[in-house]
Enzyme design. Structure first.
Site, PDB file in Angstrom:
ATOM      1  N   ASN A  51       0.810  -1.015  -0.136  1.00 61.86           N
ATOM      2  CA  ASN A  51      -0.008   0.169   0.043  1.00 61.86           C
ATOM      3  C   ASN A  51       0.898   1.380   0.045  1.00 61.86           C
ATOM      4  O   ASN A  51       0.476   2.272  -0.701  1.00 61.86           O
ATOM      5  CB  ASN A  51      -0.926  -0.174   1.336  1.00 61.86           C
ATOM      6  CG  ASN A  51      -2.191  -0.898   1.075  1.00 61.86           C
ATOM      7  OD1 ASN A  51      -2.488  -0.835  -0.125  1.00 61.86           O
ATOM      8  ND2 ASN A  51      -2.830  -1.401   2.080  1.00 61.86           N
ATOM      9  N   GLU A 102      -5.672  -7.062   5.696  1.00 63.24           N
ATOM     10  CA  GLU A 102      -5.234  -8.261   4.858  1.00 63.24           C
ATOM     11  C   GLU A 102      -5.302  -9.500   5.572  1.00 63.24           C
ATOM     12  O   GLU A 102      -4.509 -10.399   5.214  1.00 63.24           O
ATOM     13  CB  GLU A 102      -3.635  -8.039   4.735  1.00 63.24           C
ATOM     14  CG  GLU A 102      -2.941  -7.915   5.995  1.00 63.24           C
ATOM     15  CD  GLU A 102      -2.735  -6.595   6.528  1.00 63.24           C
ATOM     16  OE1 GLU A 102      -1.534  -6.380   7.262  1.00 63.24           O
ATOM     17  OE2 GLU A 102      -3.552  -5.780   6.777  1.00 63.24           O
TER      18      GLU A 102
END
Length: 321
Positions: A199, A234
């Site tokens: 990210n 996640e």
């Protein structure tokens, strides 16, 4: 002369009123939709973890069996449901007959216990004391709408897999089943390695694509009866049904290899993604309720996940409870 004019005006008003009435009738008639010819028979769950889920029935075979057995057209794995509980028979002229298959806890239509009954759209079918279904004929738009509403409540919007709430509800049902039949129940916690780095380096849109690809690979690696859910970020969890520790370890290793074995193609990027997995197996006992059993399993699975991370990531750590 004035009287004639007055009568003329009255006749004109009556004529206009009649004309308006005819026009109104025509307008109303114009917007009454014709009876759809391609409606599909549908059952909608009205109770339990599947509440709101539509089940479209394939009428081409002429019958549809509901029961606990895996060979049923609609399997409902609840203790109150008989192996083969009820059959729907599709007759000419859109007639639908419900036949109870000598179920242990009975079949009910609109509150009345029946052996046979002809169903009408809107009828409520109760199987045993708690499982409630609504029967209807739906067009494609209606069935799509119900499916989307169910997914909003039960599925993760990004990846399409089930969400944490659905996972917990399913675990409680599976735990009760495992207790009754003295079967193992296993849970795996999955965490994508260095996902924050993805990210931070490439942006959240790339991160979202990684999550989508990741879930598809995991789904291909697990079995049809296993449940994958996104817990958040996640982190994901898998519920393995009736699976011994050794076999759970093999499936978890298959998941790991499916993730790391091939680069993730995200636009112009090719990313190496790995996953760490912590897995645990237990035989649920009568001493703890299912919520406590789940808390215990998730704690051990999370501890094993931490060991996998500390051990270098991209590995599986599994144990029994």
């Amino acid at each position: 002369m004035q009287l004639d004019q007055h009568e003329g005006r009255k006749k004109k008003r009556r004529k206009l009123s009649t004309t308006s009435s005819k026009m109104l009738t025509q307008e109303i008639t114009r917007f009454v939709a014709p009876e759809p010819s391609d409606d599909k028979a549908c059952l909608v769950f009205m109770t339990g973890i599947d509440m709101g889920r539509p089940v479209i029935i394939d009428q081409s075979r002429g019958h549809f069996v509901i029961g606990r057995n895996r060979t049923s057209d609609l399997q409902i794995d609840a203790s109150e449901i008989s192996r083969f509980h009820v059959r729907l028979e599709f007759l000419p002229g859109k007639e639908v007959r419900l036949v109870d298959l000598e179920s242990r806890n009975g079949s009910f239509v609109n509150g009345h216990q029946v052996r046979e009954a002809y169903l009408r759209p809107g009828d409520k079918i109760r199987l045993g004391p708690h499982v409630l279904l609504k029967f209807s004929f739906l067009d494609e738009q209606e069935s799509d709408y119900l499916g989307q509403m169910f997914n909003r409540v039960s599925c993760d919007a990004l990846t399409g897999v089930m969400n944490r709430r659905y996972f917990i509800d399913t675990f409680e049902r599976e735990c009760s089943f495992a207790k009754r039949h003295h079967l193992p129940l296993s849970v795996a916690m999955l965490d994508i390695d260095f996902f924050k780095r993805v990210n931070d380096t490439y942006g959240h849109l790339v991160g979202d694509d990684v999550l989508k690809i990741f879930t598809q690979r995991v789904l291909k690696a697990i079995r049809k009866e296993d449940l994958l859910a996104r817990f958040g970020g996640e982190e994901f969890s898998v519920l393995f049904r009736q699976t011994e520790l050794e076999h759970v370890g093999q499936i978890s290793e298959r998941i790991r290899k499916s993730v790391s074995g091939e680069l993730f193609d995200v636009g112009d990027l090719k990313l190496q993604i790995t996953v760490s997995i912590g897995t645990v197996t237990m035989y649920p006992s009568g001493d703890l309720d299912c919520q406590e059993q789940l808390h215990s399993l998730l704690k051990i699975a999370d501890d094993n996940l931490y060991k996998a991370k500390q051990g270098g990531r991209d590995q599986v750590v599994y144990s029994d409870a």
